[in-house]
Design a protein around this motif. Structure first.
Motif, PDB file in Angstrom:
ATOM      1  N   ASP A   1       7.364  53.658  15.989  1.00  0.00           N
ATOM      2  CA  ASP A   1       8.601  53.733  15.189  1.00  0.00           C
ATOM      3  C   ASP A   1       8.527  54.863  14.176  1.00  0.00           C
ATOM      4  O   ASP A   1       9.506  55.577  13.937  1.00  0.00           O
ATOM      5  CB  ASP A   1       8.832  52.399  14.470  1.00  0.00           C
ATOM      6  N   ALA A   2       7.336  55.038  13.564  1.00  0.00           N
ATOM      7  CA  ALA A   2       7.194  56.110  12.576  1.00  0.00           C
ATOM      8  C   ALA A   2       7.228  57.488  13.229  1.00  0.00           C
ATOM      9  O   ALA A   2       7.722  58.451  12.629  1.00  0.00           O
ATOM     10  CB  ALA A   2       5.889  55.924  11.795  1.00  0.00           C
ATOM     11  N   SER A   3       6.713  57.598  14.465  1.00  0.00           N
ATOM     12  CA  SER A   3       6.674  58.904  15.125  1.00  0.00           C
ATOM     13  C   SER A   3       8.064  59.425  15.466  1.00  0.00           C
ATOM     14  O   SER A   3       8.265  60.634  15.598  1.00  0.00           O
ATOM     15  CB  SER A   3       5.820  58.822  16.396  1.00  0.00           C
ATOM     16  N   ARG A   4       9.026  58.530  15.617  1.00  0.00           N
ATOM     17  CA  ARG A   4      10.383  58.986  15.947  1.00  0.00           C
ATOM     18  C   ARG A   4      11.023  59.769  14.812  1.00  0.00           C
ATOM     19  O   ARG A   4      11.911  60.584  15.039  1.00  0.00           O
ATOM     20  CB  ARG A   4      11.264  57.782  16.311  1.00  0.00           C
ATOM     21  N   TYR A   5      10.552  59.553  13.593  1.00  0.00           N
ATOM     22  CA  TYR A   5      11.107  60.289  12.458  1.00  0.00           C
ATOM     23  C   TYR A   5      10.630  61.743  12.427  1.00  0.00           C
ATOM     24  O   TYR A   5      11.161  62.545  11.666  1.00  0.00           O
ATOM     25  CB  TYR A   5      10.738  59.596  11.142  1.00  0.00           C
ATOM     26  N   ASP A   6       9.605  62.060  13.252  1.00  0.00           N
ATOM     27  CA  ASP A   6       9.145  63.444  13.293  1.00  0.00           C
ATOM     28  C   ASP A   6      10.199  64.379  13.879  1.00  0.00           C
ATOM     29  O   ASP A   6      10.111  65.598  13.696  1.00  0.00           O
ATOM     30  CB  ASP A   6       7.857  63.552  14.119  1.00  0.00           C
ATOM     31  N   MET A   7      11.169  63.825  14.600  1.00  0.00           N
ATOM     32  CA  MET A   7      12.220  64.655  15.210  1.00  0.00           C
ATOM     33  C   MET A   7      13.371  64.939  14.249  1.00  0.00           C
ATOM     34  O   MET A   7      14.259  65.730  14.573  1.00  0.00           O
ATOM     35  CB  MET A   7      12.751  63.971  16.477  1.00  0.00           C
ATOM     36  N   LEU A   8      13.388  64.286  13.084  1.00  0.00           N
ATOM     37  CA  LEU A   8      14.478  64.492  12.140  1.00  0.00           C
ATOM     38  C   LEU A   8      14.298  65.787  11.364  1.00  0.00           C
ATOM     39  O   LEU A   8      13.175  66.296  11.235  1.00  0.00           O
ATOM     40  CB  LEU A   8      14.546  63.307  11.163  1.00  0.00           C
ATOM     41  N   PRO A   9      15.387  66.347  10.829  1.00  0.00           N
ATOM     42  CA  PRO A   9      15.253  67.534   9.959  1.00  0.00           C
ATOM     43  C   PRO A   9      14.478  67.180   8.689  1.00  0.00           C
ATOM     44  O   PRO A   9      14.332  66.008   8.325  1.00  0.00           O
ATOM     45  CB  PRO A   9      16.706  67.924   9.649  1.00  0.00           C
ATOM     46  N   LYS A  10      14.012  68.197   8.001  1.00  0.00           N
ATOM     47  CA  LYS A  10      13.298  68.007   6.738  1.00  0.00           C
ATOM     48  C   LYS A  10      14.279  68.236   5.591  1.00  0.00           C
ATOM     49  O   LYS A  10      14.895  69.294   5.488  1.00  0.00           O
ATOM     50  CB  LYS A  10      12.125  68.980   6.631  1.00  0.00           C
ATOM     51  N   LEU A  11      14.441  67.228   4.760  1.00  0.00           N
ATOM     52  CA  LEU A  11      15.307  67.303   3.587  1.00  0.00           C
ATOM     53  C   LEU A  11      14.395  67.303   2.372  1.00  0.00           C
ATOM     54  O   LEU A  11      13.784  66.302   2.033  1.00  0.00           O
ATOM     55  CB  LEU A  11      16.271  66.119   3.552  1.00  0.00           C
ATOM     56  N   LEU A  12      14.321  68.460   1.702  1.00  0.00           N
ATOM     57  CA  LEU A  12      13.355  68.667   0.625  1.00  0.00           C
ATOM     58  C   LEU A  12      14.080  68.828  -0.704  1.00  0.00           C
ATOM     59  O   LEU A  12      14.935  69.700  -0.855  1.00  0.00           O
ATOM     60  CB  LEU A  12      12.509  69.912   0.904  1.00  0.00           C
ATOM     61  N   ALA A  13      13.759  67.955  -1.652  1.00  0.00           N
ATOM     62  CA  ALA A  13      14.285  68.052  -3.012  1.00  0.00           C
ATOM     63  C   ALA A  13      13.172  68.555  -3.922  1.00  0.00           C
ATOM     64  O   ALA A  13      12.060  68.004  -3.926  1.00  0.00           O
ATOM     65  CB  ALA A  13      14.805  66.697  -3.489  1.00  0.00           C
ATOM     66  N   GLN A  14      13.471  69.607  -4.704  1.00  0.00           N
ATOM     67  CA  GLN A  14      12.475  70.214  -5.579  1.00  0.00           C
ATOM     68  C   GLN A  14      13.032  70.360  -6.979  1.00  0.00           C
ATOM     69  O   GLN A  14      14.232  70.612  -7.158  1.00  0.00           O
ATOM     70  CB  GLN A  14      12.056  71.599  -5.061  1.00  0.00           C
ATOM     71  N   ALA A  15      12.169  70.201  -7.956  1.00  0.00           N
ATOM     72  CA  ALA A  15      12.522  70.429  -9.366  1.00  0.00           C
ATOM     73  C   ALA A  15      11.279  70.971 -10.061  1.00  0.00           C
ATOM     74  O   ALA A  15      10.172  70.479  -9.838  1.00  0.00           O
ATOM     75  CB  ALA A  15      13.000  69.144 -10.030  1.00  0.00           C
ATOM     76  N   GLY A  16      11.475  72.011 -10.884  1.00  0.00           N
ATOM     77  CA  GLY A  16      10.336  72.614 -11.547  1.00  0.00           C
ATOM     78  C   GLY A  16      10.694  73.141 -12.926  1.00  0.00           C
ATOM     79  O   GLY A  16      11.869  73.413 -13.227  1.00  0.00           O
ATOM     80  N   TYR A  17       9.696  73.242 -13.753  1.00  0.00           N
ATOM     81  CA  TYR A  17       9.867  73.742 -15.129  1.00  0.00           C
ATOM     82  C   TYR A  17       8.919  74.911 -15.315  1.00  0.00           C
ATOM     83  O   TYR A  17       7.736  74.827 -14.956  1.00  0.00           O
ATOM     84  CB  TYR A  17       9.576  72.641 -16.150  1.00  0.00           C
ATOM     85  N   THR A  18       9.448  76.024 -15.861  1.00  0.00           N
ATOM     86  CA  THR A  18       8.658  77.226 -16.074  1.00  0.00           C
ATOM     87  C   THR A  18       8.705  77.620 -17.551  1.00  0.00           C
ATOM     88  O   THR A  18       9.786  77.595 -18.172  1.00  0.00           O
ATOM     89  CB  THR A  18       9.200  78.384 -15.226  1.00  0.00           C
ATOM     90  N   SER A  19       7.537  77.937 -18.095  1.00  0.00           N
ATOM     91  CA  SER A  19       7.460  78.349 -19.490  1.00  0.00           C
ATOM     92  C   SER A  19       6.453  79.489 -19.614  1.00  0.00           C
ATOM     93  O   SER A  19       5.417  79.477 -18.937  1.00  0.00           O
ATOM     94  CB  SER A  19       7.032  77.175 -20.381  1.00  0.00           C
ATOM     95  N   ARG A  20       6.768  80.468 -20.441  1.00  0.00           N
ATOM     96  CA  ARG A  20       5.853  81.573 -20.709  1.00  0.00           C
ATOM     97  C   ARG A  20       5.808  81.865 -22.202  1.00  0.00           C
ATOM     98  O   ARG A  20       6.741  81.534 -22.950  1.00  0.00           O
ATOM     99  CB  ARG A  20       6.257  82.819 -19.925  1.00  0.00           C
TER     100      ARG A  20
END
Length: 506
Positions: free
Chosen positions: A88-107
């Motif tokens: 059942d878990a292997s069937r999800y390998d055929m789905l697209p990848k939906l990636l949510a990212q959030a980042g903080y940058t400071s200098r």
């Protein structure tokens, strides 16, 4: 504005903390208290949901308890469930990848850029700040790789076959369990039947040995005759002790198979045994045909061959160019950006040129795997074919041995009856009494052993053919329903014989 430490200082601190963590990581052996507590908890878990034994058990009840409560069988069922969960878990390998990212940058200083004149190479006096010191970036992107889709599809098919293989291994374990339970049941029945007789005969033999020692001491008999008498009594005692040792482990073995409390006496109901020749009434050709489609080992090799062929398709799919579609929504809090929010779409085509060199070798490797799987399947079919004939012949031999052991026991029983009549008239000595009782007990034990061998041979033939009772899900059935199902499934050989007659009439 707080001044941040230099980058070298931060790096040095990170290395120091990492080394400190590595130094403090030491092996932590389990304590005796932990092992004791875990052992107690495991024993409680082993007996969880196990119905207590409230009376004598029949053969069907013993097999039902083994199928429902045996710990090794529970592990096999969990392995099968795990394999299906992995599918059942292997069937999800055929789905697209939906990636949510959030980042903080400071200098710690501004990002300043200058321009250079392309004609004379002089730098512009103007300096531009193009980025805030502190800002956050977030994005939500969707990507779909066609190559991963193909590889995931064939991988999911392979995992489905592995789940089916787990089911075949569970079937094989069930056949072996039923075979072991039958053998242990008849051994326990023989122990239950002979225990009292063995102890009583042993007491008589000890008394006879004590009388012989006393007669030798008081010189009431010829010393040589007395020693010969003791030698015969000791030989009978040795046989009785061997029988007692043979029977002493039967209850423990049966309790372990049905997951009953070790040490608790188990009363058994001895069934009326009539030598069943229905299995031998099934033609050998029908047995071979059934084994080719139902034997667990053959079915497992068929699934392995399919897995090998899908591995070839996966290898071929990896040789194609990779086509990747992507779409993303991005946001940046940097105030210097004119467009802080933007959507991004992309299509990327890539190809590993080294596949032109490694592709043929990979395909040959996959094809070799297919050839190996096919050869294993053919070898297993021939081996199972031989096992069918061997198991059938072993059943014939076991039934013949049982008939011979039964005939010997019948004769020894009649001799014992005559000797009992002579004992009533005080004609025979204690030595004769011990010898006759020992012989009768040994004959009865051998009869039960031959009976257990006949039952084991029949179960082995069933396992080779892949014939099993249709019991459905053991976890969902009650113990009584499972017992009734096993009792009503005794006519399996009759169904096979009827099938053979039907095929012969066509």
């Amino acid at each position: 504005m707080i001044e941040l430490p230099p980058a070298k200082t931060v790096l040095a601190l990170m290395v120091a903390f990492s080394l400190t963590a590595c130094v403090r990581l030491n092996p932590q052996p389990l304590t005796e208290q932990t092992l004791s507590e875990q052992g107690g908890a495991d024993r409680v878990a082993a007996q969880q949901d196990v119905e207590p034994i409230t009376g004598p058990l029949t053969l069907e009840q013993v097999i039902a308890r083994a199928l429902k409560y045996n710990l090794d069988r529970r592990a096999r069922m969990l392995e099968e469930a795990l394999a299906f969960q992995q599918f059942d878990a292997s069937r999800y390998d055929m789905l697209p990848k939906l990636l949510a990212q959030a980042g903080y940058t400071s200098r710690n200083n501004d990002k300043i850029s200058q321009s250079r004149n392309s004609d004379d190479g002089t730098l512009s006096e103007s300096r531009f700040i193009s980025q805030e010191r502190d800002h956050t970036v977030s994005s939500l992107s969707l990507s779909w790789n066609m190559l991963d889709l193909g590889v995931g599809y064939f991988g999911s098919r392979q995992q489905a076959d592995r789940a089916l293989i787990a089911g075949e291994k569970r079937r094989k374990a069930m056949h072996l369990l039923m075979q072991d339970v039958r053998t242990a049941f008849w051994r326990a029945v023989s122990a239950q039947k002979l225990e009292a007789e063995v102890r009583a005969t042993t007491l008589v033999a000890e008394e006879a040995l004590a009388d012989a020692h006393q007669a030798e001491t008081e010189r009431l008999r010829n010393p040589l005759d007395s020693l010969r008498y003791q030698r015969q009594v000791l030989e009978n005692l040795r046989l009785l002790e061997a029988i007692e040792q043979e029977l002493s482990t039967a209850q423990t073995e049966l309790a372990a198979l049905i997951n009953a409390p070790i040490g608790q006496p188990i009363a058994l109901v001895e069934p009326d045994f009539d030598l069943d020749r229905q299995a031998l009434a099934v033609p050998v050709a029908t047995m071979e045909e059934v084994a080719m489609v139902a034997n667990a080992d053959i079915r497992e090799q068929h699934y392995n061959a399919r897995i090998a062929r899908d591995e070839t398709r996966k290898t071929l799919t990896r040789l194609f160019p990779s086509l990747n579609f992507s779409y993303g929504v991005n946001y940046d809090t940097d105030s210097y950006l004119v467009n802080r929010q933007w959507n991004e779409t992309g299509v990327q085509l890539s190809f590993n040129l080294f596949n032109l060199l490694t592709g043929p070798a990979q395909l040959k490797l996959a094809e070799a795997g297919v050839a190996l799987a096919d050869q294993r399947r053919v070898s297993m079919q021939m081996a199972v074919m031989a096992q069918v004939h061997l198991a059938r012949q072993q059943l014939i031999n076991a039934q013949h041995q049982f008939q011979r052991a039964d005939s010997i026991w019948q004769v020894d029983r009649r001799i014992s009856e005559h000797m009992s009549n002579r004992e009533a008239t005080q004609v025979q000595s204690k030595l004769d009494r011990v010898a006759n009782q020992t012989t009768a007990i040994l004959s009865l034990l051998r009869r039960y052993q031959a009976l257990a061998q006949a039952q084991t041979a029949e179960a082995r033939l069933q396992a080779t053919l892949g014939v099993e009772p249709k019991i459905g899900s053991v976890g969902e059935m009650s113990l009584d329903d499972l017992t009734q199902t096993l009792a009503s499934s005794r006519n399996g050989w009759q169904l096979l014989a009827a099938r053979a007659r039907k095929d012969a009439s066509l």
